[in-house]
Scaffold this motif. Structure first.
Motif, PDB file in Angstrom:
ATOM      1  N   VAL A   1      35.279 -13.701  14.652  1.00 61.16           N
ATOM      2  CA  VAL A   1      36.181 -14.236  15.673  1.00 61.16           C
ATOM      3  C   VAL A   1      36.275 -15.746  15.516  1.00 61.16           C
ATOM      4  CG1 VAL A   1      36.510 -14.513  18.162  1.00 61.16           C
ATOM      5  CG2 VAL A   1      35.553 -12.374  17.260  1.00 61.16           C
ATOM      6  N   GLN A   2      37.479 -16.295  15.644  1.00 63.12           N
ATOM      7  CA  GLN A   2      37.685 -17.740  15.571  1.00 63.12           C
ATOM      8  C   GLN A   2      38.476 -18.166  16.802  1.00 63.12           C
ATOM      9  OE1 GLN A   2      36.706 -19.478  12.431  1.00 63.12           O
ATOM     10  NE2 GLN A   2      36.647 -21.108  13.938  1.00 63.12           N
ATOM     11  N   VAL A   3      37.856 -18.968  17.662  1.00 66.10           N
ATOM     12  CA  VAL A   3      38.492 -19.423  18.904  1.00 66.10           C
ATOM     13  C   VAL A   3      38.262 -20.915  19.097  1.00 66.10           C
ATOM     14  CG1 VAL A   3      38.410 -17.199  20.113  1.00 66.10           C
ATOM     15  CG2 VAL A   3      36.439 -18.738  20.222  1.00 66.10           C
ATOM     16  N   ALA A   4      38.941 -21.482  20.082  1.00 62.79           N
ATOM     17  CA  ALA A   4      38.849 -22.917  20.334  1.00 62.79           C
ATOM     18  C   ALA A   4      37.470 -23.332  20.831  1.00 62.79           C
ATOM     19  CB  ALA A   4      39.925 -23.350  21.326  1.00 62.79           C
ATOM     20  N   ASP A   5      36.932 -22.564  21.782  1.00 57.87           N
ATOM     21  CA  ASP A   5      35.697 -22.981  22.430  1.00 57.87           C
ATOM     22  C   ASP A   5      35.082 -21.804  23.185  1.00 57.87           C
ATOM     23  OD1 ASP A   5      37.421 -22.701  24.633  1.00 57.87           O
ATOM     24  OD2 ASP A   5      37.748 -24.860  24.794  1.00 57.87           O
ATOM     25  N   MET A   6      33.995 -22.053  23.893  1.00 61.24           N
ATOM     26  CA  MET A   6      33.302 -20.979  24.596  1.00 61.24           C
ATOM     27  C   MET A   6      34.162 -20.353  25.698  1.00 61.24           C
ATOM     28  SD  MET A   6      30.708 -19.083  24.340  1.00 61.24           S
ATOM     29  CE  MET A   6      29.546 -19.956  23.321  1.00 61.24           C
ATOM     30  N   PRO A   7      34.917 -21.120  26.490  1.00 63.00           N
ATOM     31  CA  PRO A   7      35.800 -20.460  27.472  1.00 63.00           C
ATOM     32  C   PRO A   7      36.816 -19.524  26.806  1.00 63.00           C
ATOM     33  CG  PRO A   7      35.506 -22.757  28.073  1.00 63.00           C
ATOM     34  CD  PRO A   7      34.874 -22.581  26.714  1.00 63.00           C
TER      35      PRO A   7
ATOM     36  N   VAL B   1      41.615  -4.270  18.531  1.00 68.07           N
ATOM     37  CA  VAL B   1      41.166  -5.414  17.740  1.00 68.07           C
ATOM     38  C   VAL B   1      42.300  -5.952  16.862  1.00 68.07           C
ATOM     39  CG1 VAL B   1      39.657  -6.024  15.795  1.00 68.07           C
ATOM     40  CG2 VAL B   1      38.726  -4.820  17.782  1.00 68.07           C
ATOM     41  N   ALA B   2      43.060  -5.062  16.259  1.00 66.86           N
ATOM     42  CA  ALA B   2      44.155  -5.476  15.367  1.00 66.86           C
ATOM     43  C   ALA B   2      45.208  -6.298  16.103  1.00 66.86           C
ATOM     44  CB  ALA B   2      44.798  -4.251  14.726  1.00 66.86           C
ATOM     45  N   ALA B   3      45.358  -6.067  17.387  1.00 67.45           N
ATOM     46  CA  ALA B   3      46.365  -6.785  18.175  1.00 67.45           C
ATOM     47  C   ALA B   3      45.889  -8.164  18.626  1.00 67.45           C
ATOM     48  CB  ALA B   3      46.749  -5.943  19.397  1.00 67.45           C
ATOM     49  N   GLU B   4      44.643  -8.494  18.375  1.00 64.25           N
ATOM     50  CA  GLU B   4      44.068  -9.758  18.842  1.00 64.25           C
ATOM     51  C   GLU B   4      44.033 -10.783  17.709  1.00 64.25           C
ATOM     52  OE1 GLU B   4      42.987 -12.669  20.849  1.00 64.25           O
ATOM     53  OE2 GLU B   4      43.116 -10.793  21.973  1.00 64.25           O
ATOM     54  N   PRO B   5      44.876 -11.817  17.753  1.00 72.27           N
ATOM     55  CA  PRO B   5      44.944 -12.788  16.655  1.00 72.27           C
ATOM     56  C   PRO B   5      43.641 -13.554  16.406  1.00 72.27           C
ATOM     57  CG  PRO B   5      46.788 -13.087  18.176  1.00 72.27           C
ATOM     58  CD  PRO B   5      45.871 -12.090  18.796  1.00 72.27           C
ATOM     59  N   ALA B   6      42.827 -13.743  17.423  1.00 75.55           N
ATOM     60  CA  ALA B   6      41.583 -14.508  17.258  1.00 75.55           C
ATOM     61  C   ALA B   6      40.522 -13.726  16.499  1.00 75.55           C
ATOM     62  CB  ALA B   6      41.043 -14.945  18.617  1.00 75.55           C
ATOM     63  N   ILE B   7      40.686 -12.421  16.368  1.00 79.93           N
ATOM     64  CA  ILE B   7      39.742 -11.615  15.586  1.00 79.93           C
ATOM     65  C   ILE B   7      40.271 -11.566  14.158  1.00 79.93           C
ATOM     66  CG2 ILE B   7      38.623  -9.383  15.304  1.00 79.93           C
ATOM     67  CD1 ILE B   7      38.908  -9.007  18.348  1.00 79.93           C
TER      68      ILE B   7
ATOM     69  N   THR C   1      33.269 -20.252  15.797  1.00 84.64           N
ATOM     70  CA  THR C   1      33.255 -18.995  15.053  1.00 84.64           C
ATOM     71  C   THR C   1      32.158 -18.124  15.627  1.00 84.64           C
ATOM     72  OG1 THR C   1      33.952 -20.123  13.034  1.00 84.64           O
ATOM     73  CG2 THR C   1      32.984 -17.926  12.773  1.00 84.64           C
ATOM     74  N   ALA C   2      32.497 -16.881  15.916  1.00 83.23           N
ATOM     75  CA  ALA C   2      31.517 -15.920  16.414  1.00 83.23           C
ATOM     76  C   ALA C   2      31.504 -14.704  15.504  1.00 83.23           C
ATOM     77  CB  ALA C   2      31.854 -15.501  17.844  1.00 83.23           C
ATOM     78  N   ILE C   3      30.313 -14.220  15.229  1.00 87.74           N
ATOM     79  CA  ILE C   3      30.123 -12.942  14.543  1.00 87.74           C
ATOM     80  C   ILE C   3      29.673 -11.993  15.648  1.00 87.74           C
ATOM     81  CG2 ILE C   3      28.957 -11.713  12.678  1.00 87.74           C
ATOM     82  CD1 ILE C   3      30.592 -14.287  11.826  1.00 87.74           C
ATOM     83  N   VAL C   4      30.432 -10.930  15.875  1.00 92.27           N
ATOM     84  CA  VAL C   4      30.201 -10.080  17.041  1.00 92.27           C
ATOM     85  C   VAL C   4      29.917  -8.647  16.598  1.00 92.27           C
ATOM     86  CG1 VAL C   4      31.158  -9.277  19.232  1.00 92.27           C
ATOM     87  CG2 VAL C   4      31.802 -11.543  18.354  1.00 92.27           C
ATOM     88  N   GLU C   5      28.818  -8.100  17.112  1.00 86.15           N
ATOM     89  CA  GLU C   5      28.485  -6.699  16.889  1.00 86.15           C
ATOM     90  C   GLU C   5      28.961  -5.892  18.090  1.00 86.15           C
ATOM     91  OE1 GLU C   5      24.250  -6.428  16.472  1.00 86.15           O
ATOM     92  OE2 GLU C   5      24.250  -7.394  14.509  1.00 86.15           O
ATOM     93  N   ILE C   6      29.635  -4.790  17.824  1.00 86.25           N
ATOM     94  CA  ILE C   6      30.135  -3.909  18.881  1.00 86.25           C
ATOM     95  C   ILE C   6      29.574  -2.516  18.671  1.00 86.25           C
ATOM     96  CG2 ILE C   6      32.199  -2.838  19.890  1.00 86.25           C
ATOM     97  CD1 ILE C   6      32.142  -5.851  20.339  1.00 86.25           C
TER      98      ILE C   6
END
Length: 153
Positions: free
Chosen positions: A111-117, A89-95, A67-72
Motif C-alpha cells: 500500500v502507498q498512501v500520503a500519511d497515517m490518516p 482490492v483491485a478497485a483501490e488505487p492506493a493498493i 508505504t505499508a505491507i499489510v497481511e490480511i
C-alpha cells in the motif's frame, strides 16, 4: 512462449532497465538490425512475455510518503470469497500489489498512501468494511533500501 533465446534475453534486459529507447537505439544496444529487433519485441509482447511498459514514479514526489505491507486473513477462504476480496482490492488505487500467499495470512498487500490518516481511511474503507476480513496486520516502512522491477531474463 517457447524458451527465450539469447537475443530475447538481451532485449528484455535492456528494456527492463529503460523501456524508453527507440527501436533503433534498442537494436543498436542488442546488436541486431532494427527490423529484427522490432519483430522480436512485437513477438515478446504478443506472447505476453512483455506485459506492458510503464513509467516508474517516485511516490514521494506525488505526496505518497507512507508505504505499508499489510497481511490480511479472511474468515472464509472459499475461492469465491477470495475473489470478492481481490475485486475490492483491485478497485483501490492506493493498493499497488496484492498477493495470495500460503501458509500464514491469505493475502499480502503493498500500500502507498500520503500519511497515517490516509492509511486509516483506507483500512476502514477496504478492510474493516469487509465482513469476511478477520485479521489485518500492517508493517510500515521506515526506509526502503532496495526497489527493483527487473527480472533476470
Amino acid at each position: 512462449m517457447d524458451t527465450l533465446d539469447e537475443l530475447d534475453r538481451r532485449i528484455l534486459d535492456v528494456l527492463q532497465m529503460d523501456a524508453s529507447h527507440t527501436n533503433a537505439e534498442l537494436a543498436e544496444l542488442v546488436h541486431v538490425s532494427p527490423p529484427t529487433c522490432l519483430r522480436r519485441v512485437k513477438h515478446l509482447t504478443e506472447t505476453g512475455v512483455i506485459q506492458r511498459q510503464v513509467a516508474l514514479v517516485a511516490p514521494e514526489k506525488l505526496g505518497a510518503r507512507l508505504t505499508a505491507i499489510v497481511e490480511i486473513t479472511l474468515d472464509v477462504q472459499a475461492a469465491e470469497r477470495m475473489d470478492e476480496f481481490e475485486k475490492v482490492v483491485a478497485a483501490e488505487p492506493a493498493i499497488l500489489q496484492c498477493y495470495r500467499v500460503s501458509p500464514g495470512p491469505d493475502f499480502v498487500l503493498v500500500v502507498q498512501v500520503a500519511d497515517m490518516p490516509a492509511y486509516h481511511a483506507l483500512a476502514h474503507r477496504v478492510f474493516a468494511a469487509q465482513k469476511n476480513v478477520r485479521n489485518v496486520k500492517a508493517y510500515f516502512s521506515t526506509f526502503r533500501s532496495k526497489f527493483e522491477t527487473r527480472i533476470a531474463p
